[in-house]
Write a protein that holds these residues in place. Sequence first.
Motif, PDB file in Angstrom:
ATOM      1  N   HIS A 158      -9.231  -0.928   0.490  1.00 21.85           N
ATOM      2  CA  HIS A 158      -8.439  -1.966   0.670  1.00 21.85           C
ATOM      3  C   HIS A 158      -7.804  -2.194  -0.670  1.00 21.85           C
ATOM      4  N   THR A 162      -4.055  -2.157  -2.190  1.00 18.74           N
ATOM      5  CA  THR A 162      -3.477  -3.390  -2.650  1.00 18.74           C
ATOM      6  C   THR A 162      -3.183  -3.551  -4.185  1.00 18.74           C
ATOM      7  N   GLY A 175       3.080 -10.205  -1.629  1.00 16.00           N
ATOM      8  CA  GLY A 175       2.537 -10.953  -0.320  1.00 16.00           C
ATOM      9  C   GLY A 175       3.458 -10.709   0.883  1.00 16.00           C
ATOM     10  N   VAL A 177       3.930  -7.766   2.158  1.00 22.58           N
ATOM     11  CA  VAL A 177       3.100  -6.711   2.985  1.00 22.58           C
ATOM     12  C   VAL A 177       1.535  -7.086   3.020  1.00 22.58           C
ATOM     13  N   THR A 178       1.281  -6.959   4.195  1.00 21.72           N
ATOM     14  CA  THR A 178      -0.321  -7.379   4.494  1.00 21.72           C
ATOM     15  C   THR A 178      -1.186  -5.948   4.715  1.00 21.72           C
ATOM     16  N   VAL A 179      -2.334  -5.803   4.252  1.00 19.29           N
ATOM     17  CA  VAL A 179      -3.047  -4.532   4.465  1.00 19.29           C
ATOM     18  C   VAL A 179      -4.492  -5.040   5.075  1.00 19.29           C
ATOM     19  N   SER A 180      -4.845  -4.419   6.252  1.00 17.93           N
ATOM     20  CA  SER A 180      -5.988  -4.542   6.713  1.00 17.93           C
ATOM     21  C   SER A 180      -6.656  -3.029   6.837  1.00 17.93           C
ATOM     22  N   THR A 187      -4.095  -0.615   8.488  1.00 18.51           N
ATOM     23  CA  THR A 187      -2.993  -1.253   9.209  1.00 18.51           C
ATOM     24  C   THR A 187      -2.111  -1.856   8.331  1.00 18.51           C
ATOM     25  N   LEU A 188      -0.699  -1.563   8.065  1.00 19.55           N
ATOM     26  CA  LEU A 188       0.417  -2.217   7.227  1.00 19.55           C
ATOM     27  C   LEU A 188       1.127  -3.042   8.063  1.00 19.55           C
ATOM     28  N   GLY A 189       1.160  -4.484   7.676  1.00 20.15           N
ATOM     29  CA  GLY A 189       2.280  -5.192   8.389  1.00 20.15           C
ATOM     30  C   GLY A 189       3.102  -5.935   7.347  1.00 20.15           C
ATOM     31  N   GLY A 190       3.810  -6.880   7.856  1.00 22.24           N
ATOM     32  CA  GLY A 190       4.979  -7.553   6.881  1.00 22.24           C
ATOM     33  C   GLY A 190       6.167  -7.095   6.930  1.00 22.24           C
ATOM     34  N   LEU A 217       5.141  -2.296   9.856  1.00 20.32           N
ATOM     35  CA  LEU A 217       5.926  -3.011   8.896  1.00 20.32           C
ATOM     36  C   LEU A 217       7.236  -3.167   9.558  1.00 20.32           C
TER      37      LEU A 217
END
Length: 226
Positions: A158, A162, A175, A177-180, A187-190, A217
């Motif tokens: 992580h 990031t 901010g 794009v979110t990363v888990s 998992t990439l979100g945003g 995304l």
Amino acid sequence: MYHRTVGEIMTHDVARARPGTPYQDLVTLLRLRRVSGVPVVDHDDKVVGVVSEADLLRLRTGGSPAVLRERRPGLPPLLPAHRRPRAVRARLAVTAAALMSTPAITIHPGQRASDAARVMDRRHVNRLPVVDEEDRLIGIVTRHDLLRVFVRSDEAIHAEITEVALPAVRTAPPGAVTVSVRDGLVTLGGVADADGVAAMVRSAWRVDGVTGVINRLTVGGGRGSN
């Protein structure tokens, strides 16, 4: 979901032997290259077998094999050829063709790293020569290479994604794009622009320890894809 490929993690500079390579030269090759096995290739660089340190050790006699002498700097060197016992001379005359495991178990660069891991586990081998469409040697992947990919904490993965991978893309504001990360699966979100989505996925995928990437995304105001 994306997966690391063998071509991305393999070693390109491969130590190799020929079928006629003598035993002593094999010992020296393994010692100098600091490897525990090498592919054996023919005149066209096609893989015909693999010689491992275990194959060399099977030739030991009297509890003091030449292999161990070569690999332990503190031990005295082998005697000159004319002073060696006949059994030792016969052993040293053996070539890679007689020692190698054949046919060789190989893999292609486009296959997944996880496929390589399964083949190694199923076939009880520590390395796989990587070959092209014509079965010519182009690299090698080892258990060490796979461990470097798979054995890494989610926190470390992580942090690299990031702090290093995504900022290098520079296609989304901080901010956005979110990363888990869970068990190596990212998992990439945003939200990102069209060019940024593919670049971010590729960047995350190439981080050591990542076993897969789920793309959630959103491009502009549309929906992302899995």
